[in-house]
Every structure is written in structure tokens, then in C-alpha cells.
Design a protein around this motif. Structure first.
Motif, PDB file in Angstrom:
ATOM      1  N   THR A  22       0.929  -1.041   0.089  1.00  0.00           N
ATOM      2  CA  THR A  22      -0.040  -0.167   0.123  1.00  0.00           C
ATOM      3  C   THR A  22       0.890   1.305   0.077  1.00  0.00           C
ATOM      4  O   THR A  22       0.294   2.332   0.341  1.00  0.00           O
ATOM      5  N   SER A  23       2.124   1.295  -0.296  1.00  0.00           N
ATOM      6  CA  SER A  23       2.981   2.230  -0.358  1.00  0.00           C
ATOM      7  C   SER A  23       2.584   3.240  -1.202  1.00  0.00           C
ATOM      8  O   SER A  23       2.955   4.627  -1.123  1.00  0.00           O
ATOM      9  N   ALA A  24       1.703   3.038  -2.393  1.00  0.00           N
ATOM     10  CA  ALA A  24       1.624   4.063  -3.276  1.00  0.00           C
ATOM     11  C   ALA A  24       0.352   4.847  -2.856  1.00  0.00           C
ATOM     12  O   ALA A  24      -0.079   5.832  -3.617  1.00  0.00           O
ATOM     13  N   LEU A  25      -0.585   4.317  -1.892  1.00  0.00           N
ATOM     14  CA  LEU A  25      -1.608   5.061  -1.183  1.00  0.00           C
ATOM     15  C   LEU A  25      -1.352   6.344  -0.473  1.00  0.00           C
ATOM     16  O   LEU A  25      -0.459   6.299   0.422  1.00  0.00           O
ATOM     17  N   GLU A  26      -2.166   7.343  -0.676  1.00  0.00           N
ATOM     18  CA  GLU A  26      -1.819   8.445   0.359  1.00  0.00           C
ATOM     19  C   GLU A  26      -2.893   8.241   1.415  1.00  0.00           C
ATOM     20  O   GLU A  26      -3.797   7.213   1.586  1.00  0.00           O
ATOM     21  N   ASN A  27      -2.629   9.009   2.481  1.00  0.00           N
ATOM     22  CA  ASN A  27      -3.238   8.850   3.723  1.00  0.00           C
ATOM     23  C   ASN A  27      -4.799   8.920   3.479  1.00  0.00           C
ATOM     24  O   ASN A  27      -5.203   9.919   2.742  1.00  0.00           O
ATOM     25  N   GLY A  28      -5.530   8.266   4.304  1.00  0.00           N
ATOM     26  CA  GLY A  28      -6.916   8.335   4.280  1.00  0.00           C
ATOM     27  C   GLY A  28      -7.735   7.184   4.553  1.00  0.00           C
ATOM     28  O   GLY A  28      -6.903   5.911   4.906  1.00  0.00           O
ATOM     29  N   VAL A  29      -8.846   6.796   4.175  1.00  0.00           N
ATOM     30  CA  VAL A  29      -9.783   5.667   4.510  1.00  0.00           C
ATOM     31  C   VAL A  29      -9.931   4.891   3.280  1.00  0.00           C
ATOM     32  O   VAL A  29     -10.348   5.722   2.179  1.00  0.00           O
ATOM     33  N   TYR A  30      -9.844   3.691   3.221  1.00  0.00           N
ATOM     34  CA  TYR A  30     -10.079   2.856   2.115  1.00  0.00           C
ATOM     35  C   TYR A  30     -10.830   1.626   2.277  1.00  0.00           C
ATOM     36  O   TYR A  30     -10.921   1.286   3.538  1.00  0.00           O
ATOM     37  N   THR A  31     -11.485   1.061   1.573  1.00  0.00           N
ATOM     38  CA  THR A  31     -12.077  -0.213   1.628  1.00  0.00           C
ATOM     39  C   THR A  31     -11.397  -1.304   0.872  1.00  0.00           C
ATOM     40  O   THR A  31     -11.127  -1.116  -0.112  1.00  0.00           O
ATOM     41  N   PHE A  32     -11.075  -2.527   1.540  1.00  0.00           N
ATOM     42  CA  PHE A  32     -10.456  -3.587   1.089  1.00  0.00           C
ATOM     43  C   PHE A  32     -11.287  -4.685   0.875  1.00  0.00           C
ATOM     44  O   PHE A  32     -12.244  -5.394   1.939  1.00  0.00           O
ATOM     45  N   THR A  33     -11.826  -4.957  -0.423  1.00  0.00           N
ATOM     46  CA  THR A  33     -12.948  -6.042  -0.703  1.00  0.00           C
ATOM     47  C   THR A  33     -12.372  -7.429  -1.122  1.00  0.00           C
ATOM     48  O   THR A  33     -11.536  -7.491  -1.905  1.00  0.00           O
ATOM     49  N   ILE A  34     -12.607  -8.484  -0.361  1.00  0.00           N
ATOM     50  CA  ILE A  34     -11.900  -9.818  -0.235  1.00  0.00           C
ATOM     51  C   ILE A  34     -12.844 -10.746  -1.152  1.00  0.00           C
ATOM     52  O   ILE A  34     -14.117 -10.760  -0.641  1.00  0.00           O
ATOM     53  N   LYS A  35     -12.668 -11.069  -2.299  1.00  0.00           N
ATOM     54  CA  LYS A  35     -13.704 -11.812  -2.806  1.00  0.00           C
ATOM     55  C   LYS A  35     -13.317 -13.424  -3.382  1.00  0.00           C
ATOM     56  O   LYS A  35     -12.314 -13.662  -3.642  1.00  0.00           O
ATOM     57  N   THR A  36     -14.162 -14.342  -2.918  1.00  0.00           N
ATOM     58  CA  THR A  36     -13.828 -15.806  -3.019  1.00  0.00           C
ATOM     59  C   THR A  36     -15.151 -16.440  -3.611  1.00  0.00           C
ATOM     60  O   THR A  36     -16.321 -15.652  -3.821  1.00  0.00           O
ATOM     61  N   ASP A  37     -14.922 -17.667  -3.965  1.00  0.00           N
ATOM     62  CA  ASP A  37     -16.208 -18.308  -4.488  1.00  0.00           C
ATOM     63  C   ASP A  37     -17.331 -18.649  -3.279  1.00  0.00           C
ATOM     64  O   ASP A  37     -18.565 -18.877  -3.583  1.00  0.00           O
ATOM     65  N   LYS A  38     -16.935 -18.287  -2.100  1.00  0.00           N
ATOM     66  CA  LYS A  38     -17.825 -18.249  -0.912  1.00  0.00           C
ATOM     67  C   LYS A  38     -18.541 -17.080  -0.811  1.00  0.00           C
ATOM     68  O   LYS A  38     -19.695 -17.011   0.033  1.00  0.00           O
ATOM     69  N   GLY A  39     -18.001 -15.944  -1.201  1.00  0.00           N
ATOM     70  CA  GLY A  39     -18.865 -14.528  -0.906  1.00  0.00           C
ATOM     71  C   GLY A  39     -17.791 -13.525  -0.866  1.00  0.00           C
ATOM     72  O   GLY A  39     -16.539 -13.795  -1.225  1.00  0.00           O
ATOM     73  N   ASN A  40     -18.318 -12.418  -0.604  1.00  0.00           N
ATOM     74  CA  ASN A  40     -17.423 -11.196  -0.581  1.00  0.00           C
ATOM     75  C   ASN A  40     -17.387 -10.642   1.032  1.00  0.00           C
ATOM     76  O   ASN A  40     -18.475 -10.683   1.547  1.00  0.00           O
ATOM     77  N   THR A  41     -16.277 -10.169   1.426  1.00  0.00           N
ATOM     78  CA  THR A  41     -16.214  -9.336   2.647  1.00  0.00           C
ATOM     79  C   THR A  41     -15.541  -8.075   2.474  1.00  0.00           C
ATOM     80  O   THR A  41     -14.551  -8.068   1.583  1.00  0.00           O
ATOM     81  N   THR A  42     -15.951  -6.761   2.980  1.00  0.00           N
ATOM     82  CA  THR A  42     -15.150  -5.520   2.837  1.00  0.00           C
ATOM     83  C   THR A  42     -14.910  -5.150   4.416  1.00  0.00           C
ATOM     84  O   THR A  42     -15.579  -5.160   5.252  1.00  0.00           O
ATOM     85  N   LYS A  43     -13.620  -4.660   4.321  1.00  0.00           N
ATOM     86  CA  LYS A  43     -13.045  -3.905   5.643  1.00  0.00           C
ATOM     87  C   LYS A  43     -12.818  -2.499   5.150  1.00  0.00           C
ATOM     88  O   LYS A  43     -12.061  -2.306   4.317  1.00  0.00           O
ATOM     89  N   LYS A  44     -13.020  -1.868   6.156  1.00  0.00           N
ATOM     90  CA  LYS A  44     -12.652  -0.306   6.116  1.00  0.00           C
ATOM     91  C   LYS A  44     -11.274  -0.181   6.782  1.00  0.00           C
ATOM     92  O   LYS A  44     -11.058  -0.451   7.796  1.00  0.00           O
ATOM     93  N   ILE A  45     -10.135   0.120   6.172  1.00  0.00           N
ATOM     94  CA  ILE A  45      -8.683   0.302   6.612  1.00  0.00           C
ATOM     95  C   ILE A  45      -8.383   1.773   6.466  1.00  0.00           C
ATOM     96  O   ILE A  45      -8.415   2.324   5.363  1.00  0.00           O
ATOM     97  N   ILE A  46      -7.672   2.140   7.419  1.00  0.00           N
ATOM     98  CA  ILE A  46      -7.183   3.584   7.487  1.00  0.00           C
ATOM     99  C   ILE A  46      -5.538   3.573   6.919  1.00  0.00           C
ATOM    100  O   ILE A  46      -4.950   2.774   7.599  1.00  0.00           O
TER     101      ILE A  46
END
Length: 393
Positions: free
Chosen positions: A366-390
Motif C-alpha cells: 500500500t506504499s502508493a496510497l495516500e493517507n486516508g480511508v479505503y475499503t478492502f474487498t476480498i472476493k472468493t467463491d464463498k462470497g465477499n467481505t469488505t473492511k474499512k482500513i485507514i
């Protein structure tokens, strides 16, 4: 907009909170309203100057609105225009429809006018316009049981001309009802005055006109107040509806409610209705309330797009996920409780733009990202989940 000098306020309302339950997914989406987007929308709206019905500035504002929706992923098939005349002038209402998955032919309308007189009208009604845009952006891909119409009316300042035309020629045709409307939520002049203690929003109910819809309006306005308290930091004040774009709907028996600023700025219809004189944080907070309420009224999915570790389809299938550290700097780890062979990680900023994408990679640079809030969405064949990461370097 509203021409009378004083607004009679009836009662402070924080009643009956038990009537509605807090829904985490609704708060997550309300929290996706950003001050940056609200401010940008207001400043761009101001840049068109006086947007009097039928003028070039009015048309330019309409084109700006259409381009906003296109940038959010809506298509021409989602948009329609309702053209009307006022004297020798022609103007248009803009309607964007998001189809519900259970009741596609029953509509929740959220509306406000984009025309102005005298000044740039950044509060009256750039404030409502900016909130409707944010709500449409955030809910674009969120399933709802009822269809939503995001409507921007022109001709309000000339006496509700645009909304009257829409009701009498689109909602009704040849005297017969065409649109089945669950309710109308109108947002008009919620900019406040900078320097005021803008911690309260007026919620408006129907108390006159066609008496048969008063009880229903009172009920949905109570729900609006409850949602406001659940999903924003604002307090609520109960008042009555008058002289804005919900009134033509009320006259046809539809259920209406609305938001209006509590402490009056008194800048409407003057050259002082500018960005410098309003309170953008107040509009931001009203926006959160509106997104929360709109989800409630349209019955949005309760499966959060910002899911916590105790409410995910992946965890229910035995594949709980950790995404850490949080806050993070240059590296984020995705860790599965059970091994997963194929997965994808998509990183989005809070405007919804995809900024990083990886496949089958547990260590995310994540070194290329500026400071802020982002969502990380992980997708598998079982479904999706999303986390909010600072990201905080």
C-alpha cells in the motif's frame, strides 16, 4: 423556495426510538457521505451563477447533474427528462431511476430543486442538490426492495412549476395515477448559516391539504426523525410541510415528508446565498441522515458493504478473514482462518474508485496510497467481505 418569513416549529422530537432498529450496514453507508464530495458539489453548483428557470445557466446546471450521474455509473437508460414551459421559457426536470428488486413498480422519491433566483442559491437549493447526488452515488449498487427515483426539479422558484408538471403529466396522466409512490422525501434549503449552532434539522410532515394522507405522512416523518438520530449526529425538530416541491404530490394524496434547516439563514433569494455564508458541515450531517433514511424507506440490503468480522458470508462458511494492521502504512496483510486457493483483493477509495487490485496475494503493498480511508474487498467463491482500513504513514 419557501416564501413566508417565519417557520412555526411545533415540537422537539426524539420519540419512539424503539420503533426502528439500528442497522450497521445503513450506518456504514451513511458514513460514506464525504465532506469533500459535499463541498465540491456545492462549489461547482455555485459556479453556474444564477440558475433561473429557462436560462443558459439553468441548462448548464442540468448538464452538470447528468454528467455527475454518468460518473457514478448510471446510464442513459436510468435517466429521463420531463420538459415543461413557463411563460416563454423551457426547462427540464431530471429523473434518475434505480430499480428495486422486490417492488420494482413502487417508488421512493428523494427530490429537491436546482433552479435559483437572484443569487447562486448555494443553500437554496444547492444543499439539497448535493445531498441527493451523494445518496445516488453511495446507493448505486446497493440492492433495495423498492425502486428509488432521484429527482431534480426546475421551476420551483416560480411557484413549483416543474414539480407540478411532473405530478400532473408523469405521476398522473389524463387524470389517472400512473406511478405508485410509497413516499416523497423533499430536501430544500438545509445549508444553515456559518457560525450558528447547526445541530438540529427540521423534519416536515403533512398537516393540511388532502387530509387522507396526513396520518401516513406523520408516520413516515416520525421514521425520518428516528433515522436522523440513528445515522447522524443531528437532533430533530418537528414542523409542517409547505411551499416546496412535495406539495403537488400532497395534492394528489401521496405521502410526503421533508428536511429543512432549523435555524434560518435568511439568505434565500438574495445575493448572500453563497458558499461562504453556509455551513458545509451541517449539509454533510444532513446528508448522512438522508442516506440512512433513504435506505430505511427503500428497504436496502442489510448485508453491509463494510462488513465486520462477525457478520460476513465468508465467516458463516468458516472462512473468517483478518485484514491488518489498521491503521496501516506500506503493507496490509489478508489472513484467512481456513486456506483459500483463489481470491481477489480490490482496494477502493471512499469515492468508490478502484485504486489497487490483486489476485491470490496475501501481502498487499500500500506504499502508493495516500493517507486516508479505503475499503478492502476480498472476493472468493464463498462470497465477499469488505473492511474499512485507514492508511496513515
Amino acid at each position: 423556495m419557501k416564501k413566508v418569513a417565519a417557520l412555526l416549529l411545533t415540537s422537539i422530537a426524539l420519540q419512539n426510538m424503539g420503533a426502528q432498529s439500528f442497522i450497521q450496514a445503513y450506518e456504514d453507508r451513511a458514513d460514506m457521505v464525504t465532506q469533500a464530495n459535499i463541498t465540491t458539489n456545492l462549489q461547482e453548483f455555485a459556479g453556474f451563477g444564477v440558475k433561473k428557470t429557462g436560462t443558459t445557466a439553468n441548462t448548464n446546471a442540468l448538464d452538470w447533474l447528468k454528467n455527475k450521474y454518468l460518473s457514478y455509473g448510471y446510464t442513459a437508460s436510468n435517466m429521463s427528462e420531463d420538459t415543461f414551459t413557463y411563460g416563454s421559457s423551457t426547462s427540464k426536470n431530471l429523473i434518475i431511476t434505480k430499480t428495486g428488486n422486490v417492488y420494482p413498480n413502487k417508488y421512493v422519491i428523494i427530490c429537491g430543486h436546482y433552479d435559483t433566483i437572484v443569487g447562486p442559491g448555494v443553500s437554496d437549493n444547492g444543499s439539497g442538490t448535493s445531498i441527493i447526488l451523494e445518496a445516488a452515488r453511495i446507493l448505486k449498487n446497493i440492492p433495495t426492495e423498492y425502486s428509488i427515483k432521484f429527482i431534480h426539479f426546475s421551476g420551483e422558484e416560480q411557484g413549483l412549476v416543474g414539480s407540478s408538471h411532473y405530478v400532473n403529466n408523469v405521476a398522473y396522466q389524463n387524470g389517472s395515477q400512473v406511478l405508485d409512490i410509497k413516499l416523497v422525501l423533499n430536501i430544500d434549503q438545509v445549508g444553515g448559516l456559518i457560525g450558528n449552532n447547526n445541530n438540529t434539522i427540521t423534519c416536515e410532515r403533512d398537516t393540511g391539504g388532502v387530509s387522507s394522507n396526513n396520518t401516513a405522512s406523520n408516520a413516515v416523518t416520525q421514521e425520518l426523525m428516528n433515522c436522523t438520530t440513528l445515522y447522524s449526529p443531528l437532533q430533530t425538530h418537528l414542523s409542517y410541510a409547505y411551499s416546496s416541491d412535495y406539495m403537488p404530490f400532497e395534492a394528489k394524496g401521496y405521502t410526503i415528508t421533508g428536511f429543512y434547516e432549523y435555524l434560518r439563514s435568511e439568505n434565500e433569494h438574495t445575493v448572500n446565498d453563497t458558499f461562504a455564508n453556509l455551513d458545509p458541515v451541517y449539509i454533510f450531517n444532513v446528508g448522512k441522515a438522508a442516506v440512512g433514511a433513504l435506505q430505511h424507506f427503500a428497504v436496502a440490503s442489510t448485508a453491509s458493504n463494510l462488513l465486520s468480522t462477525n457478520d460476513t458470508s465468508l465467516q458463516k462458511s468458516g472462512e473468517a478473514i483478518r485484514v491488518y494492521p489498521n491503521p496501516a502504512k506500506d503493507l496490509v496483510t489478508v489472513e484467512f482462518q481456513q486456506k483459500v486457493k483463489e481470491f481477489k483483493v480490490e482496494v477502493n477509495d471512499m469515492a468508490g474508485n478502484t485504486v489497487l487490485s490483486f489476485e491470490n496475494q496475501e501481502k498487499i503493498n500500500t506504499s502508493a496510497l495516500e493517507n486516508g480511508v479505503y475499503t478492502f474487498t476480498i472476493k472468493t467463491d464463498k462470497g465477499n467481505t469488505t473492511k474499512k482500513i485507514i492508511i496513515n504513514k
